[in-house]
Design a protein around this motif. Sequence first.
Motif, PDB file in Angstrom:
ATOM      1  N   TRP A  41       0.839  -1.206   0.000  1.00  9.60           N
ATOM      2  CA  TRP A  41       0.000   0.000   0.000  1.00  9.60           C
ATOM      3  C   TRP A  41       0.873   1.255   0.000  1.00  9.60           C
ATOM      4  N   ASN A  42       1.940   1.227   0.784  1.00 12.64           N
ATOM      5  CA  ASN A  42       2.827   2.394   0.832  1.00 12.64           C
ATOM      6  C   ASN A  42       3.594   2.563  -0.474  1.00 12.64           C
ATOM      7  N   LYS A  43       3.864   1.443  -1.134  1.00 12.12           N
ATOM      8  CA  LYS A  43       4.683   1.489  -2.346  1.00 12.12           C
ATOM      9  C   LYS A  43       3.864   1.845  -3.589  1.00 12.12           C
ATOM     10  N   ASP A  44       2.700   1.216  -3.750  1.00  6.14           N
ATOM     11  CA  ASP A  44       1.963   1.392  -5.007  1.00  6.14           C
ATOM     12  C   ASP A  44       0.452   1.254  -4.762  1.00  6.14           C
ATOM     13  N   ARG A  45      -0.151   2.359  -4.350  1.00 14.07           N
ATOM     14  CA  ARG A  45      -1.579   2.327  -4.013  1.00 14.07           C
ATOM     15  C   ARG A  45      -2.449   1.988  -5.215  1.00 14.07           C
ATOM     16  N   GLU A  46      -2.024   2.454  -6.366  1.00 10.15           N
ATOM     17  CA  GLU A  46      -2.826   2.215  -7.562  1.00 10.15           C
ATOM     18  C   GLU A  46      -2.927   0.705  -7.855  1.00 10.15           C
ATOM     19  N   LEU A  47      -1.792   0.046  -7.727  1.00  8.21           N
ATOM     20  CA  LEU A  47      -1.771  -1.411  -7.972  1.00  8.21           C
ATOM     21  C   LEU A  47      -2.663  -2.137  -6.956  1.00  8.21           C
ATOM     22  N   VAL A  48      -2.540  -1.761  -5.692  1.00  7.49           N
ATOM     23  CA  VAL A  48      -3.331  -2.412  -4.642  1.00  7.49           C
ATOM     24  C   VAL A  48      -4.828  -2.184  -4.903  1.00  7.49           C
ATOM     25  N   LEU A  49      -5.184  -0.950  -5.234  1.00  6.00           N
ATOM     26  CA  LEU A  49      -6.607  -0.661  -5.484  1.00  6.00           C
ATOM     27  C   LEU A  49      -7.101  -1.441  -6.700  1.00  6.00           C
ATOM     28  N   ARG A  50      -6.264  -1.501  -7.743  1.00  7.94           N
ATOM     29  CA  ARG A  50      -6.669  -2.236  -8.962  1.00  7.94           C
ATOM     30  C   ARG A  50      -6.894  -3.716  -8.636  1.00  7.94           C
ATOM     31  N   PHE A  51      -5.971  -4.299  -7.857  1.00  7.19           N
ATOM     32  CA  PHE A  51      -6.095  -5.709  -7.477  1.00  7.19           C
ATOM     33  C   PHE A  51      -7.430  -5.945  -6.756  1.00  7.19           C
ATOM     34  N   TYR A  52      -7.723  -5.100  -5.770  1.00  9.41           N
ATOM     35  CA  TYR A  52      -8.963  -5.317  -5.007  1.00  9.41           C
ATOM     36  C   TYR A  52     -10.206  -4.940  -5.811  1.00  9.41           C
ATOM     37  N   ASN A  53     -10.090  -3.974  -6.720  1.00  8.79           N
ATOM     38  CA  ASN A  53     -11.230  -3.674  -7.591  1.00  8.79           C
ATOM     39  C   ASN A  53     -11.571  -4.884  -8.455  1.00  8.79           C
ATOM     40  N   GLU A  54     -10.513  -5.569  -8.933  1.00  9.68           N
ATOM     41  CA  GLU A  54     -10.743  -6.785  -9.743  1.00  9.68           C
ATOM     42  C   GLU A  54     -11.373  -7.892  -8.889  1.00  9.68           C
ATOM     43  N   ARG A  55     -10.826  -8.078  -7.696  1.00 12.45           N
ATOM     44  CA  ARG A  55     -11.384  -9.116  -6.803  1.00 12.45           C
ATOM     45  C   ARG A  55     -12.834  -8.793  -6.464  1.00 12.45           C
ATOM     46  N   ARG A  56     -13.121  -7.503  -6.223  1.00 12.78           N
ATOM     47  CA  ARG A  56     -14.490  -7.097  -5.861  1.00 12.78           C
ATOM     48  C   ARG A  56     -15.454  -7.399  -7.000  1.00 12.78           C
ATOM     49  N   ALA A  57     -15.028  -7.110  -8.221  1.00  9.85           N
ATOM     50  CA  ALA A  57     -15.893  -7.384  -9.378  1.00  9.85           C
ATOM     51  C   ALA A  57     -16.190  -8.886  -9.452  1.00  9.85           C
ATOM     52  N   GLN A  58     -15.168  -9.707  -9.193  1.00 12.19           N
ATOM     53  CA  GLN A  58     -15.391 -11.162  -9.212  1.00 12.19           C
ATOM     54  C   GLN A  58     -16.401 -11.573  -8.140  1.00 12.19           C
ATOM     55  N   VAL A  59     -16.236 -10.994  -6.950  1.00  4.90           N
ATOM     56  CA  VAL A  59     -17.127 -11.352  -5.841  1.00  4.90           C
ATOM     57  C   VAL A  59     -18.573 -10.959  -6.178  1.00  4.90           C
ATOM     58  N   ILE A  60     -18.726  -9.767  -6.717  1.00  2.00           N
ATOM     59  CA  ILE A  60     -20.078  -9.281  -7.035  1.00  2.00           C
ATOM     60  C   ILE A  60     -20.745 -10.203  -8.066  1.00  2.00           C
ATOM     61  N   ASN A  61     -19.946 -10.721  -8.982  1.00  2.61           N
ATOM     62  CA  ASN A  61     -20.509 -11.590 -10.028  1.00  2.61           C
ATOM     63  C   ASN A  61     -20.631 -13.053  -9.613  1.00  2.61           C
ATOM     64  N   ALA A  62     -20.053 -13.405  -8.475  1.00  2.00           N
ATOM     65  CA  ALA A  62     -20.127 -14.804  -8.026  1.00  2.00           C
ATOM     66  C   ALA A  62     -21.442 -15.053  -7.293  1.00  2.00           C
ATOM     67  N   VAL A  63     -21.811 -16.321  -7.211  1.00  2.00           N
ATOM     68  CA  VAL A  63     -23.007 -16.664  -6.435  1.00  2.00           C
ATOM     69  C   VAL A  63     -22.651 -17.747  -5.415  1.00  2.00           C
ATOM     70  N   PRO A  64     -23.388 -17.777  -4.298  1.00  2.00           N
ATOM     71  CA  PRO A  64     -23.097 -18.803  -3.283  1.00  2.00           C
ATOM     72  C   PRO A  64     -23.289 -20.201  -3.882  1.00  2.00           C
ATOM     73  N   ASN A  65     -22.572 -21.181  -3.346  1.00  2.00           N
ATOM     74  CA  ASN A  65     -22.717 -22.560  -3.840  1.00  2.00           C
ATOM     75  C   ASN A  65     -23.431 -23.423  -2.791  1.00  2.00           C
ATOM     76  N   ALA A  66     -23.535 -24.718  -3.103  1.00  2.00           N
ATOM     77  CA  ALA A  66     -24.308 -25.630  -2.246  1.00  2.00           C
ATOM     78  C   ALA A  66     -23.803 -25.646  -0.802  1.00  2.00           C
ATOM     79  N   ALA A  67     -22.503 -25.389  -0.610  1.00  2.00           N
ATOM     80  CA  ALA A  67     -21.964 -25.401   0.757  1.00  2.00           C
ATOM     81  C   ALA A  67     -22.489 -24.203   1.558  1.00  2.00           C
ATOM     82  N   HIS A  68     -22.454 -23.021   0.943  1.00  2.00           N
ATOM     83  CA  HIS A  68     -22.979 -21.837   1.647  1.00  2.00           C
ATOM     84  C   HIS A  68     -24.458 -22.051   1.987  1.00  2.00           C
TER      85      HIS A  68
END
Length: 232
Positions: A41-68
């Motif tokens: 975060w101290n070194k490259d905030r843009e990279l960190v934000l991009r990584f989590y923005n990508e992960r967030r998009a994946q989470v939003i598009n995912a759906v719970p499975n039979a275990a959940h």
Amino acid sequence: MHIVVFSGAGISAESGLKTFRDSDGLWEQYDVMDVATPEAWNKDRELVLRFYNERRAQVINAVPNAAHFAIQKLEDHFDISIVTQNIDDLHERAGSTNVLHLHGEIIKARSSVDKHLLYDIPNGLIEIGDKCKKGSQLRPHVVWFGEAVPEMERAYSIARTADIFIVVGSSLNVYPAAGLVQLVKPGIPLYIIDPKDVALAEANALHIKEKASIGIPMLAKDLVKKYSIAER
Ligand code: NAD
């Protein structure tokens, strides 16, 4: 009867959200040290934000499975507490009502100077220049490697009151969370659902070597049969 479910990244793997230990220490092609640490975060905030923005998009598009869903259904029969290492919200979207997130929640943003200032992220993105009301850059509301886990004490109290403890999709490598298992009352039933071996030495643990979507519904059926009628 109080059942505590301790879930890790593996429970969401079949919803399309990759674990990182299963991919040679890379989390979706990134070295976690470059994106999930205070140093990153101290070194490259843009990279960190991009990584989590990508992960967030994946989470939003995912759906719970039979275990959940099977864990949610257990609420019809037992008191269920979920303690999760996951930053996704798939337990909540399956309808579970009692979820403690040890490593934070990716769908929220947090002030980088005041940990109590949390924000929704309406467009799913945190960008450079998005600030909290105190004027500091917003960061993802997640616990990075090397940071303290603020909910640990609550998690310990929950684990101590378990009558049955279930570990699903966690290699039990990530401390202090993994230490929860050591706190349960001696002799209570302890189940592990994971297709691979996990770092747990407890002799009384029953390891169901299945993927979560198979192992959890199987176990849930057994638990209802074994304990629920006597209970209610
Ligand atoms: P981890 O070390 O807990 O390992 C994942 C475990 O899941 C492994 O033991 C693996 O064998 C098991 N697994 C894989 N597929 C499975 C399946 N279908 N059913 C059941 N078990 C399965 O987790 P990690 O990947 O090293 O992640 C560490 C931390 O990174 C997490 O604690 C979390 O904070 C973060 N993370 C979160 C998510 C998420 O929120 N979905 C995803 C990846 C990483």
